[in-house]
Design a protein around this motif. Structure first.
Motif, mmCIF file in Angstrom:
data_model
loop_
_atom_site.group_PDB
_atom_site.id
_atom_site.type_symbol
_atom_site.label_atom_id
_atom_site.label_comp_id
_atom_site.label_asym_id
_atom_site.label_seq_id
_atom_site.Cartn_x
_atom_site.Cartn_y
_atom_site.Cartn_z
ATOM 1 N N THR A 181 -5.947 3.351 -7.116
ATOM 2 C CA THR A 181 -4.546 3.300 -7.522
ATOM 3 C C THR A 181 -4.177 4.597 -8.221
ATOM 4 O O THR A 181 -5.035 5.312 -8.739
ATOM 5 C CB THR A 181 -4.265 2.126 -8.483
ATOM 6 O OG1 THR A 181 -4.970 2.333 -9.712
ATOM 7 C CG2 THR A 181 -4.673 0.801 -7.858
ATOM 8 N N THR A 223 -1.389 5.869 -11.193
ATOM 9 C CA THR A 223 -0.466 5.381 -12.215
ATOM 10 C C THR A 223 0.829 6.181 -12.190
ATOM 11 O O THR A 223 0.813 7.415 -12.211
ATOM 12 C CB THR A 223 -1.113 5.468 -13.605
ATOM 13 O OG1 THR A 223 -2.254 4.611 -13.643
ATOM 14 C CG2 THR A 223 -0.130 5.051 -14.699
ATOM 15 N N THR A 244 12.847 -0.587 -13.762
ATOM 16 C CA THR A 244 11.395 -0.608 -13.851
ATOM 17 C C THR A 244 10.792 -0.179 -12.525
ATOM 18 O O THR A 244 11.397 -0.349 -11.463
ATOM 19 C CB THR A 244 10.864 -2.003 -14.208
ATOM 20 O OG1 THR A 244 11.283 -2.942 -13.201
ATOM 21 C CG2 THR A 244 11.391 -2.447 -15.579
ATOM 22 N N TRP A 245 9.610 0.408 -12.606
ATOM 23 C CA TRP A 245 8.841 0.780 -11.423
ATOM 24 C C TRP A 245 7.469 0.123 -11.510
ATOM 25 O O TRP A 245 7.017 -0.236 -12.606
ATOM 26 C CB TRP A 245 8.663 2.305 -11.358
ATOM 27 C CG TRP A 245 9.906 3.054 -11.057
ATOM 28 C CD1 TRP A 245 10.363 3.418 -9.821
ATOM 29 C CD2 TRP A 245 10.878 3.542 -11.983
ATOM 30 N NE1 TRP A 245 11.561 4.093 -9.929
ATOM 31 C CE2 TRP A 245 11.896 4.185 -11.242
ATOM 32 C CE3 TRP A 245 10.993 3.496 -13.380
ATOM 33 C CZ2 TRP A 245 13.003 4.780 -11.843
ATOM 34 C CZ3 TRP A 245 12.085 4.085 -13.982
ATOM 35 C CH2 TRP A 245 13.073 4.722 -13.221
ATOM 36 N N PRO A 246 6.790 -0.021 -10.374
ATOM 37 C CA PRO A 246 5.411 -0.519 -10.457
ATOM 38 C C PRO A 246 4.576 0.382 -11.361
ATOM 39 O O PRO A 246 4.748 1.609 -11.359
ATOM 40 C CB PRO A 246 4.937 -0.452 -9.002
ATOM 41 C CG PRO A 246 6.182 -0.435 -8.173
ATOM 42 C CD PRO A 246 7.216 0.273 -8.996
ATOM 43 N N ALA A 247 3.689 -0.198 -12.130
ATOM 44 C CA ALA A 247 2.833 0.600 -13.005
ATOM 45 C C ALA A 247 1.915 1.513 -12.203
ATOM 46 O O ALA A 247 1.607 2.632 -12.629
ATOM 47 C CB ALA A 247 2.003 -0.311 -13.905
ATOM 48 N N THR A 248 1.496 1.038 -11.039
ATOM 49 C CA THR A 248 0.626 1.829 -10.171
ATOM 50 C C THR A 248 1.059 1.645 -8.726
ATOM 51 O O THR A 248 1.758 0.688 -8.387
ATOM 52 C CB THR A 248 -0.852 1.404 -10.301
ATOM 53 O OG1 THR A 248 -0.996 0.046 -9.863
ATOM 54 C CG2 THR A 248 -1.341 1.548 -11.732
ATOM 55 N N ILE A 249 0.620 2.570 -7.880
ATOM 56 C CA ILE A 249 0.766 2.392 -6.438
ATOM 57 C C ILE A 249 -0.621 2.492 -5.813
ATOM 58 O O ILE A 249 -1.501 3.179 -6.351
ATOM 59 C CB ILE A 249 1.706 3.431 -5.806
ATOM 60 C CG1 ILE A 249 1.105 4.838 -5.888
ATOM 61 C CG2 ILE A 249 3.077 3.398 -6.446
ATOM 62 C CD1 ILE A 249 1.758 5.827 -4.944
ATOM 63 N N GLU A 291 6.506 8.196 -1.564
ATOM 64 C CA GLU A 291 7.232 8.289 -2.830
ATOM 65 C C GLU A 291 8.081 9.552 -2.900
ATOM 66 O O GLU A 291 9.091 9.591 -3.603
ATOM 67 C CB GLU A 291 6.253 8.237 -4.005
ATOM 68 C CG GLU A 291 5.367 7.002 -4.035
ATOM 69 C CD GLU A 291 6.180 5.720 -4.113
ATOM 70 O OE1 GLU A 291 7.241 5.713 -4.772
ATOM 71 O OE2 GLU A 291 5.750 4.717 -3.510
#
Length: 345
Positions: free
Chosen positions: A330, A332, A319-324, A28
């Protein structure tokens, strides 16, 4: 303006953790940033040159294929730090800076400094060799309100240290108050400050009104709106003493959403998009490159990155994923609470 191209940014304050968490969050950062100052507050902390070298090797081993990223290592300052080991690590290029945590100030800071007189010789050596000191600027005295810790630290600790150690280069990391910004502006040399994404876009009302939002809880804690406005003015001013340090700090989601939640905001995936939105709203998009890509290298005496990135404003919010994922857990992703239209393309 709907598009801007800037030199590739650096992150001058970053937590990568270790193990599965490191492997999960590193991509990231490498997606957008060319370099980052890596925080040494592991368990156990990175206190020697050998430990910094080993940690750097683990970071490089976790790099995504094709990534172009340089971790800038630091040592964790303790009252037992060996000045000779520090100087050798700095002379070899292994470390870029040393991190000062007052004991108990934040995550994994128990090994930090309690008696600042005990690190006087180390600070003198750092001034002599030109090694910067990155400071977590808060006192931890029980009688000091958590919202006042930064201002008190400046008066009680930081200013006396700088007066006693002429030539020591200091970065006030993640400043959160108007007092912090004013202190930086009142000094002509050897002092800079990083500012995080969350402290530019949120204040303590965002964290507390209507219920506690644990993913906005960080240390130093969010302050009044007037302090946020002072930080935004500093960041968008073009003043070279202020530059980006995300303090992106991943924690497992279950530790953030807990009764006694961990402190930190994971902003690495969307930091640049949020900054572009914020600078554009302040009519200061032309100052974004300085804050993210130019001022930090100038302070640290490093070359500016030659490659570039482009940010483009889209009609629809991104938008981005709520979590990775990070191993079996995970993390957030930070949500600023307002629409973001700027995308790194």
């Amino acid at each position: 303006m709907t598009q801007i191209t800037i030199r590739r940014p650096d992150d001058w304050h970053l937590h990568l953790r270790d193990g599965a968490m490191l492997a999960g969050v590193l991509p990231e950062t490498t997606r957008h940033f060319a370099r980052a100052i890596i925080m040494p507050n592991l368990v156990p902390p990175v206190v020697t040159g050998a430990q910094a070298a080993a940690y750097r090797d683990r970071i490089l081993a976790a790099m995504p294929d094709g990534a172009d990223f340089t971790p800038l290592m630091t040592l964790y300052l303790t009252e037992d730090t060996d000045p000779n080991d520090l100087a050798a690590a700095h002379a070899s290029g292994l470390i870029t800076a040393v991190k000062l945590y007052p004991a108990g100030a934040t995550t994994n800071s128990a090994s930090g400094v309690s008696n600042f007189e005990n690190v006087r010789a180390v600070l003198d050596r750092m001034a002599e060799i030109g090694c910067p000191l990155c400071v977590h600027g808060e006192v931890t005295d029980a009688d000091i309100d958590i919202f006042d810790r930064e201002a008190v630290f400046i008066d009680r600790v930081l200013d006396p240290i700088r007066r006693a150690t002429p030539g020591l280069r200091v970065v006030m990391e993640h400043i959160t108050t108007s007092q912090g910004a004013d202190y930086v502006k009142s000094n002509d040399k050897d002092l800079g400050a990083t500012i995080t994404v969350q402290h530019l876009v949120l204040d303590r009302n965002d964290m507390l009104v209507g219920g506690m939002r644990p993913h906005y809880y960080c240390l130093p804690i969010l302050k009044r709106g007037s302090h946020r406005e002072a930080l935004l003015a500093a960041a968008t001013s073009g003043d070279k003493r202020f530059f980006l340090g995300t303090d992106s700090a991943p924690h497992p989601t279950h530790k953030k959403e807990a009764e006694c939640c961990s402190a930190g905001c994971f902003t690495a995936p969307n930091a640049l998009s949020i900054l572009a939105e914020t600078f554009a709203a302040a009519d200061a998009l032309n100052k974004l490159e300085g804050f993210t890509s130019l001022h930090g290298p100038a302070f640290y005496g490093l070359p500016v990155n030659q490659d570039t990135i482009t940010l483009t404003r889209q009609a629809e919010p991104i938008t981005w994923p709520a979590t990775i994922p990070a191993g079996s857990e995970t993390v957030t992703v930070f949500d600023p609470g307002f629409p973001i239209h700027w995308n790194v393309t």
